[in-house]
Motif scaffolding. Sequence first.
Motif, PDB file in Angstrom:
ATOM      1  N   LYS A  57       0.824  -1.210   0.000  1.00  0.00           N
ATOM      2  CA  LYS A  57       0.000   0.000   0.000  1.00  0.00           C
ATOM      3  C   LYS A  57       0.853   1.253   0.000  1.00  0.00           C
ATOM      4  O   LYS A  57       0.478   2.283  -0.574  1.00  0.00           O
ATOM      5  CB  LYS A  57      -0.936  -0.007   1.209  1.00  0.00           C
ATOM      6  CG  LYS A  57      -1.926   1.151   1.239  1.00  0.00           C
ATOM      7  CD  LYS A  57      -2.853   1.048   2.435  1.00  0.00           C
ATOM      8  CE  LYS A  57      -3.839   2.208   2.457  1.00  0.00           C
ATOM      9  NZ  LYS A  57      -4.767   2.107   3.633  1.00  0.00           N
ATOM     10  N   ARG A  58       2.024   1.201   0.640  1.00  0.00           N
ATOM     11  CA  ARG A  58       2.867   2.390   0.743  1.00  0.00           C
ATOM     12  C   ARG A  58       3.709   2.632  -0.507  1.00  0.00           C
ATOM     13  O   ARG A  58       4.179   3.750  -0.741  1.00  0.00           O
ATOM     14  CB  ARG A  58       3.776   2.291   1.972  1.00  0.00           C
ATOM     15  CG  ARG A  58       4.720   3.492   2.052  1.00  0.00           C
ATOM     16  CD  ARG A  58       5.512   3.598   3.316  1.00  0.00           C
ATOM     17  NE  ARG A  58       6.580   4.577   3.121  1.00  0.00           N
ATOM     18  CZ  ARG A  58       7.344   5.048   4.083  1.00  0.00           C
ATOM     19  NH1 ARG A  58       7.173   4.645   5.329  1.00  0.00           N
ATOM     20  NH2 ARG A  58       8.297   5.925   3.820  1.00  0.00           N
ATOM     21  N   ILE A  59       3.934   1.623  -1.317  1.00  0.00           N
ATOM     22  CA  ILE A  59       4.797   1.767  -2.492  1.00  0.00           C
ATOM     23  C   ILE A  59       4.012   2.453  -3.610  1.00  0.00           C
ATOM     24  O   ILE A  59       3.056   1.882  -4.126  1.00  0.00           O
ATOM     25  CB  ILE A  59       5.310   0.400  -2.981  1.00  0.00           C
ATOM     26  CG1 ILE A  59       6.084  -0.319  -1.865  1.00  0.00           C
ATOM     27  CG2 ILE A  59       6.217   0.575  -4.203  1.00  0.00           C
ATOM     28  CD1 ILE A  59       6.471  -1.743  -2.199  1.00  0.00           C
ATOM     29  N   PRO A  60       4.379   3.671  -4.012  1.00  0.00           N
ATOM     30  CA  PRO A  60       3.644   4.360  -5.074  1.00  0.00           C
ATOM     31  C   PRO A  60       3.533   3.557  -6.373  1.00  0.00           C
ATOM     32  O   PRO A  60       2.521   3.658  -7.076  1.00  0.00           O
ATOM     33  CB  PRO A  60       4.452   5.648  -5.279  1.00  0.00           C
ATOM     34  CG  PRO A  60       5.042   5.927  -3.940  1.00  0.00           C
ATOM     35  CD  PRO A  60       5.404   4.564  -3.401  1.00  0.00           C
ATOM     36  N   SER A  61       4.569   2.775  -6.679  1.00  0.00           N
ATOM     37  CA  SER A  61       4.515   1.965  -7.898  1.00  0.00           C
ATOM     38  C   SER A  61       3.510   0.825  -7.800  1.00  0.00           C
ATOM     39  O   SER A  61       3.178   0.192  -8.810  1.00  0.00           O
ATOM     40  CB  SER A  61       5.899   1.389  -8.226  1.00  0.00           C
ATOM     41  OG  SER A  61       6.804   2.414  -8.567  1.00  0.00           O
ATOM     42  N   GLY A  62       3.047   0.532  -6.580  1.00  0.00           N
ATOM     43  CA  GLY A  62       1.992  -0.456  -6.386  1.00  0.00           C
ATOM     44  C   GLY A  62       2.439  -1.901  -6.431  1.00  0.00           C
ATOM     45  O   GLY A  62       1.615  -2.806  -6.510  1.00  0.00           O
ATOM     46  N   ARG A  63       3.743  -2.141  -6.359  1.00  0.00           N
ATOM     47  CA  ARG A  63       4.230  -3.529  -6.391  1.00  0.00           C
ATOM     48  C   ARG A  63       5.587  -3.611  -5.719  1.00  0.00           C
ATOM     49  O   ARG A  63       6.295  -2.624  -5.590  1.00  0.00           O
ATOM     50  CB  ARG A  63       4.356  -4.017  -7.837  1.00  0.00           C
ATOM     51  CG  ARG A  63       5.421  -3.277  -8.654  1.00  0.00           C
ATOM     52  CD  ARG A  63       5.579  -3.879 -10.036  1.00  0.00           C
ATOM     53  NE  ARG A  63       6.559  -3.161 -10.855  1.00  0.00           N
ATOM     54  CZ  ARG A  63       7.872  -3.396 -10.834  1.00  0.00           C
ATOM     55  NH1 ARG A  63       8.372  -4.340 -10.045  1.00  0.00           N
ATOM     56  NH2 ARG A  63       8.695  -2.709 -11.611  1.00  0.00           N
ATOM     57  N   TRP A  64       5.928  -4.832  -5.287  1.00  0.00           N
ATOM     58  CA  TRP A  64       7.273  -5.108  -4.801  1.00  0.00           C
ATOM     59  C   TRP A  64       8.236  -5.107  -5.995  1.00  0.00           C
ATOM     60  O   TRP A  64       7.842  -5.393  -7.142  1.00  0.00           O
ATOM     61  CB  TRP A  64       7.338  -6.474  -4.128  1.00  0.00           C
ATOM     62  CG  TRP A  64       6.661  -6.552  -2.798  1.00  0.00           C
ATOM     63  CD1 TRP A  64       5.352  -6.275  -2.514  1.00  0.00           C
ATOM     64  CD2 TRP A  64       7.253  -6.970  -1.562  1.00  0.00           C
ATOM     65  NE1 TRP A  64       5.097  -6.484  -1.187  1.00  0.00           N
ATOM     66  CE2 TRP A  64       6.236  -6.913  -0.570  1.00  0.00           C
ATOM     67  CE3 TRP A  64       8.526  -7.384  -1.187  1.00  0.00           C
ATOM     68  CZ2 TRP A  64       6.466  -7.254   0.761  1.00  0.00           C
ATOM     69  CZ3 TRP A  64       8.770  -7.728   0.121  1.00  0.00           C
ATOM     70  CH2 TRP A  64       7.743  -7.655   1.090  1.00  0.00           C
ATOM     71  N   GLY A  65       9.488  -4.806  -5.743  1.00  0.00           N
ATOM     72  CA  GLY A  65      10.480  -4.843  -6.803  1.00  0.00           C
ATOM     73  C   GLY A  65      10.856  -6.268  -7.177  1.00  0.00           C
ATOM     74  O   GLY A  65      10.824  -7.176  -6.342  1.00  0.00           O
ATOM     75  N   GLU A  66      11.202  -6.445  -8.428  1.00  0.00           N
ATOM     76  CA  GLU A  66      11.781  -7.692  -8.913  1.00  0.00           C
ATOM     77  C   GLU A  66      13.291  -7.486  -9.031  1.00  0.00           C
ATOM     78  O   GLU A  66      13.747  -6.372  -9.326  1.00  0.00           O
ATOM     79  CB  GLU A  66      11.205  -8.071 -10.275  1.00  0.00           C
ATOM     80  CG  GLU A  66       9.695  -8.298 -10.289  1.00  0.00           C
ATOM     81  CD  GLU A  66       9.281  -9.587  -9.612  1.00  0.00           C
ATOM     82  OE1 GLU A  66      10.178 -10.426  -9.357  1.00  0.00           O
ATOM     83  OE2 GLU A  66       8.083  -9.768  -9.351  1.00  0.00           O
ATOM     84  N   PRO A  67      14.103  -8.511  -8.791  1.00  0.00           N
ATOM     85  CA  PRO A  67      15.555  -8.335  -8.858  1.00  0.00           C
ATOM     86  C   PRO A  67      16.026  -7.629 -10.124  1.00  0.00           C
ATOM     87  O   PRO A  67      16.959  -6.810 -10.087  1.00  0.00           O
ATOM     88  CB  PRO A  67      16.081  -9.777  -8.775  1.00  0.00           C
ATOM     89  CG  PRO A  67      15.067 -10.469  -7.925  1.00  0.00           C
ATOM     90  CD  PRO A  67      13.734  -9.878  -8.350  1.00  0.00           C
TER      91      PRO A  67
END
Length: 252
Positions: free
Chosen positions: A210-220
């Motif tokens: 919810k806090r990440i503006p990009s709306g997703r976890w990062g991928e390596p």
Amino acid sequence: MKLFDLTGKWALVTGASRGLGQAMAIGLANAGAKIICVSSRHGGCDKTLEIIHNSGGEAQALFADFSDLAAVKALAIEALDIAGTIDILVNNAGTIARSPAIDFPLEDWQNVMSVNTDAVFVLSQIIGKAMIEKGAGKIINTASLLSYSGGITVPAYTASKHAIAGLTKALANEWAQFNIQVNAIAPGYFKTDNTQALQDDPQRNAEISKRIPSGRWGEPEDLAGATIFLASPASNYINGHILAVDGGWLAR
């Protein structure tokens, strides 16, 4: 795109067996660098080597116990013997231990600090000396969002990543005069083994997403571009910088 061309450069990438380090090594190889992949055990980088070789790149592997500083010194010397020179050092190897601070085992504290901070200094010192003699080099450290904040139940990891941010600036201050750029990447929340517990926790996963503006976890793979940039001539006037690659986490 000569600014980002790494053809003929030698890169030493620690923690390259999987996750962020593997993606960084592959990214550098795709930009033309020859890679020495390092893991903590023999054969640990076999998959990384396979990927790089299958794409036409050049890579080989070494291993060392990063809690053993004598082994880290030996690693640095062996890498220099193999390559003749190391143009790019990526200090990515790391470990984490989770426990409330009041109960945090001293042996876990010492291990995390040794792997995450002491080994980085030792490698940078030895490889950096060779870079100074050559008059050029790039050092990229892996910092963290916990280089900025305190985290919860990870006091040693947090302390080590604050130390990495400080060490990055300290080395940049001393070595910029020798045409060596020392910078760090601070990854946000990425899908790796280190964050698996958070990914598996429905509440924490939802809070983080919810806090990440990009709306997703990062991928390596999201780290490849930043790594190539800091390893390339495009970043020749950037020094002592901590580059957050976090999907906007720090902006919110």
